[in-house]
Design a protein around this motif. Structure first.
Motif, short mmCIF file in Angstrom:
data_model
loop_
_atom_site.label_atom_id
_atom_site.label_comp_id
_atom_site.label_asym_id
_atom_site.label_seq_id
_atom_site.Cartn_x
_atom_site.Cartn_y
_atom_site.Cartn_z
N ASN A 89 -3.66 -12.07 -87.53
CA ASN A 89 -3.25 -12.28 -88.93
C ASN A 89 -3.61 -11.64 -90.04
OD1 ASN A 89 -0.70 -12.84 -87.35
ND2 ASN A 89 -0.21 -14.56 -88.88
N SER B 20 0.78 -13.69 -84.77
CA SER B 20 1.83 -14.16 -85.29
C SER B 20 3.77 -12.78 -84.99
CB SER B 20 2.76 -14.51 -86.53
OG SER B 20 3.13 -14.13 -87.57
N ASP B 21 4.54 -13.50 -84.69
CA ASP B 21 5.64 -12.55 -84.04
C ASP B 21 6.05 -11.38 -86.18
OD1 ASP B 21 6.12 -14.30 -85.37
OD2 ASP B 21 8.45 -14.49 -84.53
N ASP B 22 5.87 -12.26 -86.44
CA ASP B 22 6.25 -11.40 -87.93
C ASP B 22 5.13 -10.03 -88.20
OD1 ASP B 22 8.84 -12.63 -88.46
OD2 ASP B 22 7.92 -14.17 -89.92
N GLU B 23 4.13 -10.76 -88.09
CA GLU B 23 3.02 -10.04 -88.54
C GLU B 23 2.98 -8.82 -87.57
OE1 GLU B 23 -0.37 -7.87 -90.13
OE2 GLU B 23 0.81 -9.61 -91.15
N GLN B 24 3.72 -8.63 -86.42
CA GLN B 24 3.57 -8.04 -85.67
C GLN B 24 4.73 -6.78 -85.77
OE1 GLN B 24 4.96 -8.19 -81.37
NE2 GLN B 24 3.21 -7.69 -80.48
N LEU B 25 5.38 -7.58 -85.78
CA LEU B 25 6.69 -6.37 -86.31
C LEU B 25 6.61 -5.36 -87.62
CD1 LEU B 25 8.96 -5.36 -85.73
CD2 LEU B 25 10.13 -7.21 -87.15
N LYS B 26 6.03 -6.06 -88.59
CA LYS B 26 5.28 -5.42 -90.12
C LYS B 26 4.52 -4.61 -89.31
CE LYS B 26 2.75 -6.39 -93.91
NZ LYS B 26 1.63 -7.41 -94.99
N TRP C 145 9.58 -11.58 -76.35
CA TRP C 145 8.19 -12.03 -77.20
C TRP C 145 8.36 -13.62 -76.98
CZ3 TRP C 145 4.29 -11.72 -81.33
CH2 TRP C 145 3.97 -12.64 -81.93
N ARG D 236 6.45 -1.55 -87.50
CA ARG D 236 6.73 -0.89 -88.67
C ARG D 236 5.97 0.21 -89.05
NH1 ARG D 236 10.57 -5.61 -90.64
NH2 ARG D 236 12.65 -5.62 -89.58
#
Length: 266
Positions: free
Chosen positions: A203, A144-150, A176, A153
């Motif tokens: 994920n 997911s986009d949120d997990e990739q960004l996490k 994306w 970081r």
């Protein structure tokens, strides 16, 4: 998943991969495993666990850099063909010829005509491999986009993983939707009955590793093969004719550990 359950199942699957390796070597099978997916989707970690106990002379990782000027003038598939397995080998492609359907398409590294030619030729290319007896498996790691960004970081603050975060990786955050459209188009043309894509939900990295490894093993009809028994003597045999040269004639690595725990001889 409790860590002890994960470790136990991981080791069981790794043991099965060793059995698969011995079957491949004995029968002369040729196995190609393609790992694709978004940046930070968990491909590298899965490959690392898969190959941890395998013989690097049998199971090789192909992680090609950006093409050279000469390679850009070749038939697109040519540099990948050079890394295909011979009899008795397994090759794991950490990214593959599908670069053209992803990063090259999105970042404009290929022309629209080159991209369309790739989508048309790839099913034919893969059919040629399969018709020649290659066992081809293709896995798309979906994150997911949120997990990739996490994960990006976490790499920024990790001194041993900062090298895994490049400006090209950051482009995948800003593009994306472009990558999503490119992936969907790729699937339409290359997810064929003969050479299907298998999507790995990634994920949760540990789940992805186990799911992917278990699936791969379930798709190949391997079996135990004869492995020569090795018999070790109860003790080493010495003739007494050899004398080791004096230690002072050799240059030894300094005892760095002694500076950490103290010299036990003092």
């Amino acid at each position: 998943m409790a860590n002890d359950i994960y470790e136990a199942e991981l080791f069981r699957l790794q043991t099965e991969l060793v059995r698969l390796q011995e079957w491949v070597r004995e029968t002369g099978a040729r196995v190609v495993i393609v790992f694709e997916g978004r940046d930070a989707a968990g491909k590298g970690g899965t490959i690392k666990r898969m190959t941890e106990y395998l013989n690097p002379r049998v199971a090789r990782i192909a992680a090609l850099p950006a093409p050279s000027d000469r390679e850009r003038g070749q038939w697109y598939y040519q540099r990948y063909i050079a890394h295909l397995p011979a009899k008795g080998e397994i090759v794991l492609f950490d990214r593959s010829w599908y670069n053209r359907a992803g990063v090259e398409k999105v970042m404009g590294f290929c022309t629209p005509a080159e991209h369309m030619l790739f989508l048309r030729q790839t099913p034919i290319f893969e059919q040629m491999l399969i018709d020649d007896g290659v066992l081809l498996r293709k896995y798309w790691f979906s994150v997911s986009d949120d997990e990739q960004l996490k994960r990006f970081r976490s790499r920024m603050n990790d001194p041993v993983r900062q090298w895994k975060l490049s400006p090209m990786d950051l482009e995948s955050v800003y593009r994306w939707e472009d990558y999503s459209r490119a992936k969907d188009e790729m699937m339409v043309h290359t997810d064929t009955p003969l050479s299907p894509w298998f999507v790995v939900e990634s994920n949760i990295k540990k789940h992805a590793r186990l799911n992917m490894m278990a699936h791969l093993l379930s798709t190949i009809d391997y079996h135990d093969v004869h492995v020569p028994k090795v018999k070790l003597p109860t003790r080493l045999v010495f003739t007494g004719e050899y004398q080791r040269p004096p230690r002072e004639l050799s240059t030894y690595v300094p005892d760095h550990v002694a500076t950490l725990i103290g010299d036990v001889n003092q």
